[in-house]
Every structure is written in C-alpha cells, then in structure tokens.
Design a protein around this motif. Structure first.
Motif, PDB file in Angstrom:
ATOM      1  N   UNK A   1      27.951  37.674  46.603  1.00 10.30           N
ATOM      2  CA  UNK A   1      29.190  36.902  46.498  1.00 10.30           C
ATOM      3  C   UNK A   1      30.395  37.816  46.668  1.00 10.30           C
ATOM      4  N   UNK A   2      30.356  38.969  45.999  1.00  7.71           N
ATOM      5  CA  UNK A   2      31.446  39.927  46.143  1.00  7.71           C
ATOM      6  C   UNK A   2      31.568  40.394  47.596  1.00  7.71           C
ATOM      7  N   UNK A   3      30.420  40.618  48.250  1.00  7.48           N
ATOM      8  CA  UNK A   3      30.462  41.041  49.657  1.00  7.48           C
ATOM      9  C   UNK A   3      31.074  39.955  50.536  1.00  7.48           C
ATOM     10  N   UNK A   4      30.735  38.675  50.247  1.00 11.98           N
ATOM     11  CA  UNK A   4      31.319  37.579  51.021  1.00 11.98           C
ATOM     12  C   UNK A   4      32.827  37.495  50.805  1.00 11.98           C
ATOM     13  N   UNK A   5      33.278  37.701  49.581  1.00 10.89           N
ATOM     14  CA  UNK A   5      34.720  37.694  49.310  1.00 10.89           C
ATOM     15  C   UNK A   5      35.407  38.869  49.991  1.00 10.89           C
ATOM     16  N   UNK A   6      34.729  40.005  50.056  1.00 14.77           N
ATOM     17  CA  UNK A   6      35.303  41.153  50.761  1.00 14.77           C
ATOM     18  C   UNK A   6      35.436  40.849  52.252  1.00 14.77           C
ATOM     19  N   UNK A   7      34.416  40.207  52.832  1.00 21.61           N
ATOM     20  CA  UNK A   7      34.512  39.800  54.247  1.00 21.61           C
ATOM     21  C   UNK A   7      35.678  38.831  54.442  1.00 21.61           C
ATOM     22  N   UNK A   8      35.855  37.916  53.487  1.00 22.34           N
ATOM     23  CA  UNK A   8      36.967  36.972  53.570  1.00 22.34           C
ATOM     24  C   UNK A   8      38.299  37.707  53.532  1.00 22.34           C
ATOM     25  N   UNK A   9      38.386  38.805  52.776  1.00 21.90           N
ATOM     26  CA  UNK A   9      39.637  39.575  52.737  1.00 21.90           C
ATOM     27  C   UNK A   9      39.986  40.102  54.130  1.00 21.90           C
ATOM     28  N   UNK A  10      38.989  40.594  54.862  1.00 21.14           N
ATOM     29  CA  UNK A  10      39.248  41.058  56.224  1.00 21.14           C
ATOM     30  C   UNK A  10      39.684  39.897  57.118  1.00 21.14           C
ATOM     31  N   UNK A  11      39.040  38.726  56.968  1.00 21.64           N
ATOM     32  CA  UNK A  11      39.375  37.576  57.799  1.00 21.64           C
ATOM     33  C   UNK A  11      40.730  36.972  57.428  1.00 21.64           C
ATOM     34  N   UNK A  12      41.060  37.036  56.158  1.00 22.44           N
ATOM     35  CA  UNK A  12      42.281  36.404  55.680  1.00 22.44           C
ATOM     36  C   UNK A  12      43.506  37.281  55.878  1.00 22.44           C
ATOM     37  N   UNK A  13      43.346  38.597  55.664  1.00 26.04           N
ATOM     38  CA  UNK A  13      44.526  39.461  55.665  1.00 26.04           C
ATOM     39  C   UNK A  13      44.527  40.588  56.660  1.00 26.04           C
ATOM     40  N   UNK A  14      43.454  40.765  57.423  1.00 22.26           N
ATOM     41  CA  UNK A  14      43.444  41.840  58.397  1.00 22.26           C
ATOM     42  C   UNK A  14      42.788  43.102  57.866  1.00 22.26           C
ATOM     43  N   UNK A  15      42.762  44.144  58.713  1.00 22.65           N
ATOM     44  CA  UNK A  15      42.016  45.366  58.418  1.00 22.65           C
ATOM     45  C   UNK A  15      42.568  46.107  57.211  1.00 22.65           C
ATOM     46  N   UNK A  16      43.876  46.343  57.169  1.00 24.52           N
ATOM     47  CA  UNK A  16      44.466  47.099  56.056  1.00 24.52           C
ATOM     48  C   UNK A  16      44.219  46.401  54.727  1.00 24.52           C
ATOM     49  N   UNK A  17      44.439  45.097  54.704  1.00 23.38           N
ATOM     50  CA  UNK A  17      44.208  44.315  53.489  1.00 23.38           C
ATOM     51  C   UNK A  17      42.735  44.377  53.083  1.00 23.38           C
ATOM     52  N   UNK A  18      41.843  44.269  54.066  1.00 20.89           N
ATOM     53  CA  UNK A  18      40.420  44.287  53.774  1.00 20.89           C
ATOM     54  C   UNK A  18      39.962  45.607  53.186  1.00 20.89           C
ATOM     55  N   UNK A  19      40.404  46.733  53.781  1.00 26.13           N
ATOM     56  CA  UNK A  19      39.997  48.034  53.247  1.00 26.13           C
ATOM     57  C   UNK A  19      40.620  48.274  51.883  1.00 26.13           C
TER      58      UNK A  19
END
Length: 710
Positions: A503-521
C-alpha cells in the motif's frame, strides 16, 4: 391581465390563504401578518454610486426547516412576492433576480419553492448626479407567502436601509453565484395545440442531468396556462434545446379567453438541482424534430440507502481496500477474548467508519456549496493528503513488521477500542476511491439531495463497510468460527506487513503520478526517514519513551506536508494507452461526436484501483484496440488524478460522484452510461455491433487539439 387585475387576483389568493388558517377544527385566532415564519433582511453590497447600479439583497431565513418561500411564479398554488419601494426621486428598482427554484408537489399541485435560507437580488439604478452622501434611508415593504406542507401564512416585512451606512458584505459573493445567470442568446417559443414549445440556444455539449423549465408568465393568452405538474419533454437539435410543456385550458370569462398570447416569455431553465440559466423567448419558429433528452430520475430514497449499504459491503472485497483487510483480519483474530471486549471493538470500529464517512461527506457537501468543483475521494487529489497517507501506511507497515511497538498503537492487542476506532477511520478513508457499482446511484444522488438525506446516504455507506466486523463483534456464534488466539498471530502479523508495505509503495507511485519526479523522490525520502526513525527509536533502550519515535515521525511528516506540495510539477507525463485517446474536454467530445463515428469516453484516476482493474481487464487490451480500429471508434480519456473542475462538472451532470465513469456514444445519439465494472469483452461487443469504418478514422481529426500534459 393588466396590472390591476393581477394585483386583484393576488389579493384574493392572499385572502384565501389567510382564511385557510381558520379551517382546522379548534384552530386558534388568525395570526397577525408579520415576517415571523420566514424572516426577511435587506442588505446592500456596499454603498451606492451616482450613475451606477446598486445591488441590494433580500435575504430570507425560515424559522424552521418546514417553511418554504416561493418563486415569482409560484406554480399551481402559493403567491409570488410583491415589493413596494420608497426610493429617492430618480432612483428605480429593477426586476428581482432569483436563484433556481425547486419543485414541490403537494396533493397533485406543483409549487415552485425555496427550501431553507435563500436570497433574492434587486438592482437599484442610481441616476447621474445623485448626492449619494446625503440620502435619506430607503424603505421597502415586501409581501410574500410562507408555507409548510399543511399551512400558508401571508408575510409582510417592513424594511429600511441607510445608504450612507452600507458596507461591503462578503456574503454577496455566494449570493451572486446562486442567482441563475442570463443566457446571452434569445430563445423562440410557439403555442400549438395546448403545447408550449420553446427553442433555447444551448451548446450541444452542455449536459442536462435533470432539466426542467420554469416559466415566469402564468397566463399565455386564450385562457391557457402551463400544466406545471405534468411531464415536460426535451429534445436536442444541434445547439438547440427544445422543451415541450403541456398547457391547461382554463374555464375563464370570454374577455380573458380572447386575450392574445404574450409577446415575450421569461423563465429559468434548470440543468439540475439549483443549477440553471435565465432566458427570454419571443414568438418564432421552433423545430418539431430532435433527439430526445433522457431525464435522470432519482430513485426512491430507500433504494438509495440500500444501494449505499450494498456498496459499503462490496468495498470489503474491492482491491483498493485489500491492504486494510490485513488490519481487519488481525482485529477479527484477536476478537477471541471476552464478549465485552469484542462488543467494544466492534462498536469502536463502526464508530470510526461512520465518523470518517459522514465527515468526508459533510466536507464534500460544504466545499461544493462554497463553489468548489470536487467529487467523492477528492482528498486523494491533494498532494499533502497523499503524503500523510504515505507516512501513515509506512508507519503501520513498520508496526506490523515489528520495528516498533506502542502500548496503545499495537494492532494486535485485545480490548483496545482506540485501535479499532483508528482502523475504522483508516478503512473508510482509503476506501473512498472505490465507488463500486451499487454506490454509483447513491453517491451521485447525495450531491443533489438535501444535506440531511445526503449525510444519511454517506452514513449508510459507512454502515455497509463496517457491517461484517460489527456482526463479528456482536454475535458470539460468528466469533466462534474464528481461529483461537495464539503464537501464530505474531507470524500472521508480520505476514500482514507485506500488503501494508505494498500500500505504501502504491501511494509512493501515486506521488510520482500526482506531483512529478521531484515530489515523488521527496515522498520516497520521507518514507525512508520514517522507517529509520521508528526502527531506531523502537529499540529496547528507548522503551522508557515509547512515544518518542512516533512524535519524531509526526514532526517529519508535518514538515513534508508543509514543504513538498510546493515542488509539485505543473504537468505530469500522460500515461500511455493502447487506444491512443484524446484528452477529454467538452469541445473534444463535441468534435468527436461530429465525426459521425462511435465515441467511447472513460474517466479514470491513478488513485482509483477499480479504474485500473477495469483498464487492465477490458480497456487496455489488443482485442479492444483491434475492434475499435475496425469500427472507427473515437476514444477520449478524462484523467481525474488531479483536480479538474471541467471533469468534476461533467461527472456531476451524469449523476456520478467520482470515477470510474464510462460513456458510449452511437452516431447521432446521446451517451449511454456503461456499468462501473466492465467485463473482458464488454467494449469489444459494443464495437462489433457498430458499422465498420476505416481504421483510426475520426481520431486524427482530434489529434491537433490534444494536450501533452495532465
């Protein structure tokens, strides 16, 4: 009728309304005319300006919810409002501007009403050269009617306003937004065979979920008047909406029957509840043909409640809720204690679910009433909320893996209502993206129903979600079916850390999709820091300060929520698709339908797991792509991962509170809404039933307008 005849008719109606108060057996003496039942207040939008327009508001507030007021044309019963102004010389009042009224049928009679507080705006024209600094207070006498389902009472408000003391009122922003705007194109009307036909210019891509026409004129000449309670019919012919309203022939004196039809009609076209436009129509030709516009009817309330409960039950097996099932499984396993403990945990879990669902629903309704374009699961469109959920999922996974343990945070202890309550809140919060097939009608209706009924639907959804665990907690026979607590629970706890980590990994993937690379990292760094903090501070030597690790994690998460949304990218790379769709917009949909080809539109979001399941099962398939190419199907995709007011409005107009939503348009016909759960061959079957066209035909015409970002 002339003005005198109209005033006489209204006076007679007011007299009958007053006399009606005396009719019930044992009724008290007739009450004095006042504004006690619906209180009126006269408010100015700042001070007047010479040569300008000064906007005043009549704000009406009923003393209880049972009272309602009326539109200018009250319908089959009731009385419109009469205003008598005392203005300085040269000043004049314009026509009152009303919000979209609602329909209320009592005893077969249609009433055009306002329920709850409502506001009518009146523009005041101030002459050039007026000395606005030395103006006496203006006066107003407002005569109107206040009614319940059983009783009507004439009201009179004698109001006064000092222009020199008027100040800006922030409520005018909301009041102006509630007024039906004026359509800039003139409509035509024709009266034929007891039928009023009105052609209103309206873009073909304007969605009408619950259309209704409110005609301001009560008399249409020759003794005809609208049959308010009968069904209205709507048709489309290109950018023209055609409304047909049945008329009643009244038995009136000959001199009234000979009166000609009016030379102008005014009214309000409601698109849906509380949303519409004002229009003006003149005599003219109105086409007799067109495509029927389907009118969406709201099912009975008990069906909506049943659908919401069924949808909540279904959420217990939906893929998006599977990570929470690990927590619930541990809770059910540890429910082998006493009856009192099991009951407390079941009730606490249910309370958490109900409070979360009602709270999210209330926030959704409040934001929509304030003019925000949001839908169900709107919280997952906010980067800060996703960061918080990522931190929470990471902390729970660490807890289940045994990296740290808190006395009242442990997910495997018995008799801890606080833990069950938190689990219920989390289950409801994460479950919101999965608007299952039984929930679609209920949640869509919740957006247009009165607040109390809407909140009952959200509570029903929560009750369905909590029902299995509540039954386990209250029924000993069900608990006896569960395995007994033992050492195996520690192993099971660690195994259950895997789905929470996913679940945490899926939310992390969503961070990349929602906010872009900088936000995701940045989100990935946050998750890593939380794991390190909890692992280090969860060791034995920190046992005297068990909350230190959690407090540190909370501080780091708060800093991330405050900072990371600032680095969200304006554009995010669009996900690839086998169908090569055009990004959705109303203009793109209109262009697609103009090609004369079948059109498939789907609305999705990266946080919607059920959307992704449907895409993998039915949409992103070679068989679907080949069938669409043979039939020349034009495809559009609406990505709702981020907030998009245009998509939110479109979803609402189709009775959908969220995604997924799938629409299929046959050439020249209105869209057909497909089920929220698609079978593997559902789209292939639709495409095979359409006539074959050259591969890809129609899609290329839309490609120049397609955007590259979300």
């Amino acid at each position: 009728m002339d003005g005198g005849a109209r005033r006489f008719a209204r006076a007679v109606l007011a007299l009958f309304a007053a006399l009606a108060l005396l009719m019930p057996a044992g009724a008290a003496a007739q009450p004095q005319i006042s504004d006690d039942n619906i209180r009126a207040e006269l408010i100015a939008d700042g001070g007047p300006t010479a040569g300008g327009e000064w906007m005043l508001a009549l704000h009406f507030v009923p003393r209880t919810d049972e009272w309602h007021g009326y539109w200018s044309n009250p319908g089959d019963a009731g009385l419109g409002m009469e205003l008598a102004w005392d203005l300085p010389r040269g000043w004049s009042a314009g026509e009152p501007l009303y919000p979209v009224p609602r329909r209320l049928v009592i005893g077969g009679l249609m009433n055009h009403v306002y329920e709850g507080a409502y506001t009518v705006l009146v523009p005041i024209r101030v002459p050039r050269g007026a000395d606005v600094e030395a103006i006496d207070p203006i006066g107003l006498v407002a005569d109107y009617l206040a009614c319940t389902d059983k009783l009507c009472v004439p009201q009179r408000a004698e109001l006064e306003l000092d222009p020199a003391a008027a100040e800006d009122d922030p409520r005018f922003v909301r009041w102006r937004a509630s007024i039906a705007p004026t359509l800039d194109s003139r409509a035509n009307f024709a009266i034929e065979d007891r039928l009023l036909r009105i052609g209103i210019p309206l873009p073909v891509d304007m969605d009408l979920s619950e259309p209704h026409l409110f005609v301001e004129e009560r008399e249409l000449g020759r003794g005809l008047r609208p049959a308010y309670a009968r069904q209205q019919t709507f048709f489309r012919e290109g950018d023209l909406l055609i409304a047909e309203i049945p008329l009643d022939q009244l038995n009136l004196p000959a001199e009234i029957v000979r009166e000609p039809a009016p030379t102008r009609l005014d009214g309000i076209l409601a698109f849906s509840r509380d949303v519409g436009v004002r229009f003006t129509a003149v005599p003219g030709a109105v086409p007799n043909a067109g495509n029927p516009v389907p009118v969406r009817e709201i099912p009975p309330f008990w069906i909506l409640v049943a659908g919401a409960i069924a949808g909540g039950l279904l959420l217990n097996i939906m893929p998006c809720v599977f990570p929470i099932l690990s927590l619930k499984a541990l809770s059910l396993a540890r429910a082998g204690g006493s009856q009192a403990e099991a009951r407390r945990e079941g009730l606490a879990y249910t309370a958490g679910v109900l409070i979360a669902c009602i709270g999210l629903g209330a926030l959704l309704l409040a934001l929509r009433s304030a003019g925000e374009a949001v839908g169900w699961a709107f919280q997952l469109q906010e980067p800060g909320v996703v960061i918080g959920l990522l931190a929470l999922a990471t902390a729970i996974a660490a807890n289940l893996a045994g990296l740290f343990d808190l006395p009242s945070f442990s997910l495997t202890r018995r008799g801890e209502p606080a833990g069950a309550f938190a689990t219920g809140v989390l289950a409801a919060f994460v479950a919101t993206p999965c608007t299952g097939p039984f929930m679609a009608a209920a949640l869509g209706a919740a957006l247009i129903l009165p607040p109390v009924e809407a909140l009952l639907l959200f509570a029903s959804l929560g009750f369905g979600l909590a029902l299995p665990f509540l039954a386990i907690g209250l029924i000993p026979a069900l608990r006896r079916l569960l395995p007994r607590p033992g050492p195996w629970m520690e192993t099971f706890r660690r195994i259950m850390s895997v789905p929470m980590a996913l679940t945490a990994a899926a939310l992390l993937w969503l961070c990349f999709r929602l906010g872009g690379t900088t936000f995701g990292w940045g989100a990935a760094a946050l998750a890593a820091v939380i794991v390190v903090i909890l692992a280090v501070l969860g060791r034995r030597r920190f046992a005297a300060r068990p909350w230190a690790g959690l407090l540190a994690a909370l501080l780091v998460t708060g800093a991330a929520i405050a900072f990371l949304p600032r680095v969200v990218s304006e554009e995010v790379e669009v996900a690839e698709s086998l169908l090569d769709p055009t990004p959705f917009s109303k203009s793109a949909l209109a262009d697609a339908r103009a090609t004369g080809r079948p059109v498939f539109v789907w609305f999705t979001a990266d946080w919607c797991v059920s959307c992704k399941v449907n895409e993998s099962v039915a949409i992103e398939r070679e068989a679907t792509r080949e069938a669409f190419q043979r039939a020349g199907v034009v495809t559009l995709r609406g990505d709702w991962t981020r907030r998009d007011p245009a998509i939110t409005e479109f979803l609402s107009n189709h009775g959908a509170a969220g995604v997924p939503l799938y629409l299929w348009y046959e050439p020249g016909e209105e869209g057909r809404q497909l089920p929220q759960v698609l079978g593997p061959d559902a789209l292939v079957t639709l495409a095979q039933a359409a006539p074959d066209h050259p591969a890809g035909a129609g899609q290329d015409k839309l490609r120049p307008d397609a955007g590259g970002g979300r």
